[in-house]
Scaffold this motif. Structure first.
Motif, PDB file in Angstrom:
ATOM      1  N   VAL A  17      19.632  18.110  20.379  1.00 14.89           N
ATOM      2  CA  VAL A  17      19.413  18.154  18.925  1.00 14.89           C
ATOM      3  C   VAL A  17      20.306  17.153  18.201  1.00 14.89           C
ATOM      4  N   ASN A 153      12.231  12.018  12.389  1.00 12.45           N
ATOM      5  CA  ASN A 153      11.033  12.858  12.476  1.00 12.45           C
ATOM      6  C   ASN A 153      10.358  12.693  13.834  1.00 12.45           C
ATOM      7  N   TYR A 155      11.755  11.637  16.582  1.00 12.62           N
ATOM      8  CA  TYR A 155      12.619  12.154  17.647  1.00 12.62           C
ATOM      9  C   TYR A 155      12.453  13.658  17.811  1.00 12.62           C
ATOM     10  N   TYR A 156      12.484  14.381  16.719  1.00  8.43           N
ATOM     11  CA  TYR A 156      12.398  15.837  16.826  1.00  8.43           C
ATOM     12  C   TYR A 156      10.995  16.292  17.236  1.00  8.43           C
ATOM     13  N   LEU A 159      11.205  15.772  20.958  1.00  8.50           N
ATOM     14  CA  LEU A 159      12.043  16.832  21.526  1.00  8.50           C
ATOM     15  C   LEU A 159      11.278  18.153  21.597  1.00  8.50           C
TER      16      LEU A 159
END
Length: 309
Positions: A17, A153, A155-156, A159
């Protein structure tokens, strides 16, 4: 899952995170895509005992399917990923039906041959644009309002997809279906004697592995905004095998660690004069000689020996 394992998983998720605030987000996203690819491959090799030399077909095929659907058809990114997964699963079903009747090295060679046939299809098919690949793939807006051109945005989103994919693999492995896959890996004749349709279980594992590998490939095409022939070459199949063996086959974390190591080496040595393949090859030889179970596999074996004292 024991308390210690839960704590380690929570720490790992927390590290991911906060990772984009300390590392280049695209680099970490690349690691997550290949980590998911390696984990999907490990579902077939580590838990079913089937060595495939053709997984690049699913990874690269889904990259093409996702890129084409998002760029040409204008579908949203989440639907593009589902199309890529569906295409990879269908491809896995076709290849699996042809390859699953063989065992050992014959199975591996059949998957390699079929993967090469798909490579030449991608080279000639009009929608792949040959050696140029599909470029300028738009990331679009997730759910219609989250702009994926914003690095954090994107990246998450990557993830979240990675965690969902890894959780799906963990759930499969720890289900009754996964127990049967392990029994097939350990002693296939005994599994047959117990009345299990081994061929059907192998085919199901092959298709699941292909679909999850496709999820990783489709995600990669959105991250880098292109899909090329590099994603479907036999070298890509070799890379995912290397990642899985380095980390440790038959473990959940091993392929993720192996993928992170290989991608980090490729990134750090990209601007140097030293060939990346020589370094990764040397590390692989060291692991084969010293860490026969892979890095994570040896750590787990050491922890079990230490805990039993």
């Amino acid at each position: 899952m024991r308390g210690t394992e839960k704590a380690l998983v929570a720490l790992g998720v927390l590290a991911l995170v906060v990772a984009p605030f300390f590392f280049y987000p695209v680099f970490v996203m690349s690691m997550l895509c290949f980590a998911l690819f390696a984990a999907a491959f490990n579902l077939l090799l580590g838990y079913t005992g089937l060595l495939s030399f053709g997984h690049a077909a699913f990874f690269g095929g889904a990259a093409y399917f996702t890129a084409h659907s998002v760029k040409v058809w204008g579908v949203p990114p989440e639907l593009g990923l589902l199309i890529g997964m569906a295409g990879a699963a269908l491809l896995g079903l076709i290849m699996g039906l042809l390859a699953i009747r063989r065992q050992g090295i014959y199975f591996a060679m059949v998957t390699l041959a079929l993967s090469q046939m798909f490579f030449f299809f991608c080279l000639q098919a009009p929608f792949t644009h040959g050696e140029d690949g599909i470029q300028g793939v738009p990331r679009g807006h997730l759910l219609g309002f989250i702009d994926l051109y914003v690095p954090l945005n994107m990246y998450y989103f990557v993830l979240a997809v990675f965690l969902i994919g890894v959780f799906a693999i963990w759930r499969i492995v720890n289900s009754p279906f996964g127990m049967i896959l392990r029994s097939i890996r350990e002693n296939e004749p005994r599994a047959i004697s117990l009345g299990y349709g081994v061929g059907r279980y192998k085919l199901a594992a092959f298709v699941m592995s292909a679909a999850l590998a496709g999820l990783a490939g489709g995600l990669k095409s959105l991250v880098f905004q292109f899909a090329t022939l590099t994603d479907v070459t036999w070298q890509m199949s070799g890379e995912v095998i290397l990642m899985t063996l380095l980390g440790g086959i038959g473990t959940m974390v091993g392929p993720i660690v192996g993928a992170g190591l290989v991608i980090a080496l490729q990134n750090s040595l990209a601007t140097s004069q030293f060939p990346v393949t020589v370094v990764t090859g040397a590390i692989f030889m060291i692991c084969v000689l010293v860490f026969r179970r892979g890095i994570v596999g040896e750590v787990i074996a050491f922890a079990k020996r230490y805990g039993s004292r």
